[in-house]
Write an enzyme that holds these catalytic residues in place. Structure first.
Site, PDB file in Angstrom:
ATOM      1  N   VAL A   1     -16.227 -10.568 -26.315  1.00 33.42           N
ATOM      2  CA  VAL A   1     -16.009 -11.934 -25.852  1.00 33.42           C
ATOM      3  C   VAL A   1     -16.748 -12.214 -24.533  1.00 33.42           C
ATOM      4  O   VAL A   1     -17.259 -13.321 -24.320  1.00 33.42           O
ATOM      5  CB  VAL A   1     -14.487 -12.254 -25.773  1.00 33.42           C
ATOM      6  N   ASP A   2     -16.849 -11.218 -23.660  1.00 36.28           N
ATOM      7  CA  ASP A   2     -17.424 -11.472 -22.333  1.00 36.28           C
ATOM      8  C   ASP A   2     -18.888 -11.902 -22.411  1.00 36.28           C
ATOM      9  O   ASP A   2     -19.297 -12.890 -21.809  1.00 36.28           O
ATOM     10  CB  ASP A   2     -17.329 -10.222 -21.444  1.00 36.28           C
TER      11      ASP A   2
ATOM     12  N   LYS B   1      -9.924 -11.431 -17.907  1.00 32.15           N
ATOM     13  CA  LYS B   1     -10.212 -11.726 -19.314  1.00 32.15           C
ATOM     14  C   LYS B   1      -9.570 -13.028 -19.798  1.00 32.15           C
ATOM     15  O   LYS B   1     -10.191 -13.798 -20.530  1.00 32.15           O
ATOM     16  CB  LYS B   1      -9.735 -10.561 -20.172  1.00 32.15           C
TER      17      LYS B   1
ATOM     18  N   GLU C   1       4.901 -10.756  -6.584  1.00 31.58           N
ATOM     19  CA  GLU C   1       3.891 -10.831  -7.648  1.00 31.58           C
ATOM     20  C   GLU C   1       4.340 -10.213  -8.956  1.00 31.58           C
ATOM     21  O   GLU C   1       3.705 -10.422  -9.986  1.00 31.58           O
ATOM     22  CB  GLU C   1       2.579 -10.191  -7.166  1.00 31.58           C
TER      23      GLU C   1
ATOM     24  N   GLY D   1       0.854  -1.191   0.000  1.00 33.85           N
ATOM     25  CA  GLY D   1       0.000   0.000   0.000  1.00 33.85           C
ATOM     26  C   GLY D   1       0.883   1.231   0.000  1.00 33.85           C
ATOM     27  O   GLY D   1       2.077   1.147   0.306  1.00 33.85           O
TER      28      GLY D   1
ATOM     29  N   CYS E   1       5.241  -6.307   1.328  1.00 28.86           N
ATOM     30  CA  CYS E   1       5.642  -4.900   1.417  1.00 28.86           C
ATOM     31  C   CYS E   1       4.957  -4.219   2.612  1.00 28.86           C
ATOM     32  O   CYS E   1       5.249  -4.562   3.745  1.00 28.86           O
ATOM     33  CB  CYS E   1       5.367  -4.188   0.090  1.00 28.86           C
ATOM     34  N   TYR E   2       4.024  -3.309   2.372  1.00 28.53           N
ATOM     35  CA  TYR E   2       3.329  -2.684   3.504  1.00 28.53           C
ATOM     36  C   TYR E   2       2.675  -3.761   4.371  1.00 28.53           C
ATOM     37  O   TYR E   2       2.635  -3.652   5.598  1.00 28.53           O
ATOM     38  CB  TYR E   2       2.259  -1.716   2.972  1.00 28.53           C
TER      39      TYR E   2
ATOM     40  N   ALA F   1     -20.399 -13.070 -24.929  1.00 26.30           N
ATOM     41  CA  ALA F   1     -20.499 -14.330 -25.676  1.00 26.30           C
ATOM     42  C   ALA F   1     -20.248 -15.523 -24.752  1.00 26.30           C
ATOM     43  O   ALA F   1     -20.984 -16.519 -24.764  1.00 26.30           O
ATOM     44  CB  ALA F   1     -19.480 -14.330 -26.812  1.00 26.30           C
TER      45      ALA F   1
ATOM     46  N   SER G   1     -23.140  -8.333 -27.045  1.00 31.80           N
ATOM     47  CA  SER G   1     -22.646  -7.044 -27.511  1.00 31.80           C
ATOM     48  C   SER G   1     -21.695  -7.180 -28.682  1.00 31.80           C
ATOM     49  O   SER G   1     -21.333  -6.198 -29.302  1.00 31.80           O
ATOM     50  CB  SER G   1     -21.916  -6.351 -26.369  1.00 31.80           C
ATOM     51  N   GLY G   2     -21.256  -8.399 -28.955  1.00 35.98           N
ATOM     52  CA  GLY G   2     -20.230  -8.563 -29.980  1.00 35.98           C
ATOM     53  C   GLY G   2     -18.870  -8.802 -29.340  1.00 35.98           C
ATOM     54  O   GLY G   2     -17.926  -9.197 -30.006  1.00 35.98           O
TER      55      GLY G   2
END
Ligand code: XMP
Length: 522
Positions: free
Chosen positions: A238-239, A378, A183, A62, A89-90, A241, A235-236
């Protein structure tokens, strides 16, 4: 004494967000280790955590110093829940300061790549030789304060020039802290450290896979919808769909998809959506021509948030009308994904933009939402799509925002501007595809700003519109870098756009990453 949880733990990891840039990245790294993880705010209480019975907790970094009066702190009872903890870290400094150690304002700080040495006499559980982190290693640092005195029961197992306690461990409590950032990819063996913590220290199995996700999502969707009916807006992108395919797997014919042609789609997008879903996937599809409505609603609007909210609301109104023809559907399926939620603003993250399907929803929404992808990034959505058997053209389709080209036209949206942009956009994507760059580019498109420029074509003065090409690489849209498209490819794009799209006389390339920019212009 080691506190032991009184009830069996789940396989979930909670990442407590202390205001970090990297909290989502930590969650992703945990999922890459095939363990489900979720980001939660630092205001979460020990009782709430106890109720969720996580298999482990990671406390993020943070921006604050533990010495600042309003720096975020954790409910101290969290440390006594008996759940394995890793502070980063923090997060590591907080563990030290809340459990009786000292964090000093070192005055020097360390930023970027730093050499870390193990403390030879002390055995480490986190930094194991088999993980490749034994011996000196390079770690990514970003800290000002440093732990100077260990809390009782802890030992230091590694140090750097600016952090005498770069790693602290208490294996009896199963509580660990690292001053560096495991990370980020610049830390040698960072992912292995996370995996050792998850699998060996916390004993979590690597069972979070896309098949497992699909199985549990299908069960949840069936439970939520029962024998009701749902509609899903395609909507066209990927999500939506993948959300449609997943819900179709769960409830079959109880799902009807509604493809709202807003008039703001990419060139030929409507035909492709209908062909894939209706003809190939056999999903019932209603096609609503709503272009006029959308243009009418957008007339005179220039503010990006006003445009987004107007579109979000109109989508819902159009769905409500469509619902009457679908045996009174009470459920609305949306392809909302994790970054949409984070960016639309939570109690602890500020609103960047109202994604039409989250912050843009009207208050009097008369649907119960079904959002099976809301915890996914995604790349995970794509993996689910492939697993469900969707074709590559859909799964690997570039993300496309629900508000469509409206957020790529700066200022007022008109049918003429959309037609212009559709042509330019189609060329940009076609050139990229022809040059084999489509998969490595996250999104590529054209933007139409609200300005005109002077040019000269065929010895004549022109006063036309410029187009801006935007192409980015990204892992999950949370951050992005501008794509280093070869100059000769850019040149083909620019000359084709100028030659083939009347009214465009200049092309510029956007070299802004995210942050500080966002991927879309609005
Ligand atoms: P930004 O512009 O915030 O976009 O960097 C991140 C990703 O989200 C997409 N995007 C949207 N997707 N509804 C969506 O379904 C929206 O309102 C929306 N706005 C942005 C954007 O294309 C990028 O992939």
């Amino acid at each position: 004494m080691t506190p032991t949880p009184s009830v069996p733990v789940t396989e979930e990891v909670l990442v407590i967000d202390m205001g970090a840039q990297y909290a989502q990245l930590i969650a992703r790294r945990v999922r890459e280790a095939h363990v489900f993880s979720e980001v939660v705010p630092h205001t979460i209480s020990a009782a709430e955590i106890a109720e969720r019975r996580p298999g482990a907790i990671i406390i993020s970094g943070g921006p604050k110093s533990v010495h600042v009066e309003d720096s975020p702190r954790l409910d101290p009872a969290i440390y006594d829940l008996g759940v394995p903890i890793l502070g980063i870290c923090y997060g590591a400094q907080l563990i030290a300061s809340q459990l009786g150690g000292t964090v000093a304002r070192s005055g020097a700080g360390e930023y970027g790549r730093t050499k870390m040495e193990p403390i030879a006499q002390v055995e480490s559980r986190l930094l194991d030789s088999s993980s490749g982190t034994d011996g000196s290693s390079t770690v990514w640092m970003s800290h000002f304060d440093a732990i100077s005195e260990l809390p009782p029961g802890f030992c230091a197992t590694a140090s750097t020039p600016g952090a005498p306690v770069a790693v602290l461990e208490n294996s009896e409590r199963r509580t660990y802290g690292v001053q560096f950032h495991p990370e980020v990819i610049h830390t040698d063996g960072g992912q292995q450290i996370i995996e050792r913590f998850l699998h060996e220290i916390a004993g979590l199995s690597a069972e979070w896979t896309m098949e497992a996700f699909i199985e549990s999502a299908v069960a949840q969707i069936r439970q939520q919808i029962g024998d009701g009916h749902a509609i899903c807006g395609l909507s066209g992108g990927v999500d939506s769909a993948v959300a449609a395919a997943l819900v179709h797997r769960a409830i079959g014919d109880q799902l009807t998809c509604v493809f709202v042609d807003t008039g703001l789609m990419r060139k030929n997008e409507g035909d492709q959506v209908i062909e894939t879903f209706n003809e190939h996937q056999g999903i019932e599809l209603i096609h609503v021509e709503a272009g006029e409505k959308f243009f009418g609603r957008l007339a005179g609007l220039t503010d990006p948030e006003d445009k987004r909210k107007a579109i979000g609301e109109l989508f819902i109104r159009v769905f409500e009308e469509a619902r009457d023809s679908v045996s009174d559907a009470k459920f609305l399926v949306q392809g909302t994904v994790y970054p949409d939620i984070i960016e639309s603003g939570t109690a602890h993250a500020s609103t960047i933009k109202s994604h039409h399907n989250v912050g843009g929803l009207p208050e009097d929404l008369d649907f119960e939402l079904v959002e099976p992808l809301r915890d996914l990034f995604k790349d995970e959505v794509r993996a689910v799509g492939s697993e469900l058997g969707l074709p590559d053209e859909i799964v690997w389709r570039q993300p496309f925002p629900g508000p469509g080209l409206a957020v790529r036209i700066i200022g007022e949206v008109t049918p003429e501007k959309v037609a212009l942009l559709q042509e330019a956009d189609a060329i940009v994507r076609e050139v990229l595809r022809d040059n084999g760059l489509e998969r490595e580019i996250w999104q590529s498109f054209a933007v139409l700003p609200d300005i005109r420029t002077v040019g000269v074509m065929g010895d004549e003065r022109t006063y036309g519109h410029p187009v801006i090409i935007r192409a980015v690489t990204s892992e999950d849209a949370m951050t992005a870098d501008w794509a280093r498209i070869p100059y000769d490819v850019l040149e083909i794009m620019a000359s084709r756009v100028i030659n083939e799209v009347p009214g465009i006389n200049r092309v510029a390339y956007d070299i802004t990453s995210k942050p500080p920019g966002t991927i879309e212009w609005e």
